[in-house]
Design an enzyme around this catalytic site. Structure first.
Site, PDB file in Angstrom:
ATOM      1  N   LYS A 191       0.819  -1.214   0.000  1.00  0.00           N
ATOM      2  CA  LYS A 191       0.000   0.000   0.000  1.00  0.00           C
ATOM      3  C   LYS A 191       0.856   1.268   0.000  1.00  0.00           C
ATOM      4  O   LYS A 191       0.543   2.235  -0.703  1.00  0.00           O
ATOM      5  CB  LYS A 191      -0.956  -0.018   1.199  1.00  0.00           C
ATOM      6  CG  LYS A 191      -1.992  -1.129   1.125  1.00  0.00           C
ATOM      7  CD  LYS A 191      -2.996  -1.055   2.243  1.00  0.00           C
ATOM      8  CE  LYS A 191      -3.948  -2.237   2.220  1.00  0.00           C
ATOM      9  NZ  LYS A 191      -4.681  -2.409   0.959  1.00  0.00           N
TER      10      LYS A 191
ATOM     11  N   GLU B  78      -9.274  -4.735  -1.196  1.00  0.00           N
ATOM     12  CA  GLU B  78      -8.911  -6.131  -1.475  1.00  0.00           C
ATOM     13  C   GLU B  78      -9.579  -6.949  -0.386  1.00  0.00           C
ATOM     14  O   GLU B  78      -9.164  -6.924   0.770  1.00  0.00           O
ATOM     15  CB  GLU B  78      -7.389  -6.297  -1.471  1.00  0.00           C
ATOM     16  CG  GLU B  78      -6.923  -7.528  -2.223  1.00  0.00           C
ATOM     17  CD  GLU B  78      -6.807  -8.744  -1.327  1.00  0.00           C
ATOM     18  OE1 GLU B  78      -7.768  -9.540  -1.304  1.00  0.00           O
ATOM     19  OE2 GLU B  78      -5.790  -8.884  -0.650  1.00  0.00           O
TER      20      GLU B  78
ATOM     21  N   CYS C 201      -5.985 -14.780   1.435  1.00  0.00           N
ATOM     22  CA  CYS C 201      -7.278 -14.378   0.861  1.00  0.00           C
ATOM     23  C   CYS C 201      -7.553 -15.034  -0.480  1.00  0.00           C
ATOM     24  O   CYS C 201      -8.710 -15.257  -0.842  1.00  0.00           O
ATOM     25  CB  CYS C 201      -7.353 -12.861   0.750  1.00  0.00           C
ATOM     26  SG  CYS C 201      -5.957 -12.135  -0.128  1.00  0.00           S
TER      27      CYS C 201
ATOM     28  N   GLU D 288      -4.128  -3.555  -6.697  1.00  0.00           N
ATOM     29  CA  GLU D 288      -2.835  -3.281  -6.075  1.00  0.00           C
ATOM     30  C   GLU D 288      -1.758  -3.927  -6.930  1.00  0.00           C
ATOM     31  O   GLU D 288      -1.991  -4.937  -7.585  1.00  0.00           O
ATOM     32  CB  GLU D 288      -2.798  -3.824  -4.642  1.00  0.00           C
ATOM     33  CG  GLU D 288      -3.745  -3.070  -3.719  1.00  0.00           C
ATOM     34  CD  GLU D 288      -3.551  -3.403  -2.254  1.00  0.00           C
ATOM     35  OE1 GLU D 288      -3.380  -2.456  -1.469  1.00  0.00           O
ATOM     36  OE2 GLU D 288      -3.577  -4.599  -1.907  1.00  0.00           O
TER      37      GLU D 288
END
Length: 490
Positions: free
Chosen positions: A162, A252, A286, A464
């Site tokens: 990030k 996300e 994830c 991202e």
């Protein structure tokens, strides 16, 4: 006394005490040891961080592209020099095996920072001719102060994913790590300062998402929020960010990703891929491919190969580099995963492997859950529909390609998907029909810096990594220039 004492907030280039005495515990999930007492940021601390970030961002944005690039590259060098130290801290805080954190977490995070450091001088506008006497040019300008909110499974990697594009584009970032795993993000702030980042350009506020996260997402002087976490929380963050000041958002979120094994696939390779898609990081990824679809006639052979591989997993002390399967991130999360396992048994799925908490010897001290494989699963089972975020694989059978594509897409999520086949035509045909943002063919899990990652449907907004992410941290200013005369209608 906690091993790492009391951890403060990081604001304006250094550690500062929070505005209250409230703290929370950082706990080693492998042993239950209290690692640190972490201070909770107050709303006044949020204001200090925003003011600091605004000051620092002006200095940072005024630097030349090459100056910013050099500072970020210096941070990359420091990250690599301190790799093993940071990896062990990540292992203690998350429970992930050192064999994983040492070779993946900091390494891949540093790769992303290096990638964006190299792209800083490539942030360019355009020149658009209109006629002989007039043209338009565009400028890509930084947004200002941005916010990153991280998940607990990849603390320092997510902070780098990030902050790297945000800082490369000339922004400041206030980062709020997960309350469960806060320690390495504070170390990242130290590294940025050591590398020469101006004070305030990367601040870290620790505390709960309900309080600190909300104060940040609702703050009127924050220009963008990038969030990684669950879909339910993501919806709240998005609503908060947009209702307060129409902030830009990147999300996300969760997934329940399908892995489709075709009849012509190399079954050993497919089994290896399924193992990585389910048990890497103890299943706390994830993008995990937890719905494994196998042709009905290959089910027994596939089950045997999976059972053989599960038996080879080396669960144990995550500080031991021989271990490749550690505990879950917290005792609270362990109870959630065990609840799903109980639900799977109750709804009629057959346990092929695991299905229980590990309690023998030192395992009893930690949040260990056995690698679990359910078979004879159906699409309507809870374990097949809901994200578990743990080491739980569901094996489902299918008959036709059309059927498996329809079933793979029958979910509110769309984060990832994969196909195992030796037929390149079939591979691309299936992948192009799957509703997922991150896809693999005959592989699973790699997310290099160059690859945009993000989800379809309720798995996310925006991307991202990759060049496209850098653009999301800038805004375009269009300027028309008239070199000739000007005619008014009045």
């Amino acid at each position: 006394m906690a091993r790492f004492g009391t951890q403060k907030l990081y604001i304006d280039g250094g550690y500062v005490d929070a505005g209250s005495d409230a703290t929370f515990e950082a706990i080693n999930p492998a042993t239950g040891e209290v690692l640190a007492h972490v201070q909770r940021a107050t709303q006044a601390d949020v204001e200090k961080a925003v003011e600091s970030a605004e000051r620092g961002q002006k200095i940072w944005a005024a630097m030349t592209a090459m100056q910013r690039s050099r500072i970020l590259r210096r941070a990359v060098d420091i990250l690599r020099e301190r790799n093993d130290e940071l990896a062990m801290l990540e292992t203690l805080d998350t429970g992930k095996s050192y064999s994983e954190t040492r070779y993946v977490d900091i390494v891949t995070g540093a790769d992303v920072l290096e990638y964006y450091a190299g792209l800083v001088p490539a942030i360019e506008g355009e020149q658009i001719p209109l006629r002989e006497s007039s043209f338009v040019y565009t400028r890509r300008e930084p947004l200002g102060v941005t916010v990153g909110i991280g998940a607990w499974n990849y603390p320092i990697q997510i902070a780098l994913w990030k902050s790297a594009p945000a800082l490369a584009a000339g922004n400041a970032m206030i980062f709020k790590p997960s309350e469960v795993t806060s320690l390495t993000t504070l170390k990242l702030a130290e590294i940025y300062t050591e590398a020469g980042l101006p004070d305030g350009v990367f601040n870290v506020l620790t505390g709960s998402g309900r309080e600190v996260g909300t104060w940040l997402t609702e703050h009127p002087r924050i220009e963008k929020v990038s969030f990684t976490g669950g879909t339910t929380t993501g919806k709240k963050v998005m609503a908060s960010a947009s209702s307060s000041s129409l902030k830009e958002v990147t999300m996300e979120l969760g997934g329940k990703s399908p892995l489709i094994i075709c009849a012509d696939a190399d079954l050993d390779k497919a089994a290896d891929i399924a193992m990585m898609a389910n048990f890497y990081s103890s299943g706390q990824v994830c993008t995990n491919g937890t719905r494994v679809f196998i042709p009905a006639q290959m089910k027994a052979a596939f089950e045997a190969k999976i059972a053989e591989r599960v038996a080879r997993i080396r669960a144990g002390n995550p500080e031991d580099e021989n271990t490749n399967f550690g505990p879950l991130v917290s005792f609270q999360h362990m109870e959630s995963v065990l609840g799903y396992i109980a639900k799977g048994k109750q709804e009629g799925a057959r346990v092929l492997c695991g299905g229980e908490r590990l309690t023998e010897g030192d395992f009893a001290k930690g949040a260990f859950v056995a690698p679990t494989v359910f078979t004879d699963c159906t699409d309507d089972m809870t374990i097949v529909k809901e994200e578990i975020f743990g080491p739980v694989m569901s094996i489902l059978t299918y008959e036709t390609e059309e059927e498996v594509i329809r079933r793979a897409n029958d979910t509110e999520y769309g984060l990832a998907a994969g196909v195992c086949t030796n037929d390149i035509t079939r591979a691309h045909r299936i992948i192009h029909k799957l509703e997922a943002g991150i896809c693999w063919i005959n592989a699973w899990g790699e997310s290099p810096a160059e690859m945009p990652v993000g989800g379809y449907k309720q798995s996310g907004v925006g991307r991202e990594n990759g060049i496209s992410s850098l653009a999301q941290y800038t805004r375009i200013k269009s300027v028309q220039v008239e070199l000739g005369g000007y005619s008014s209608v009045f």
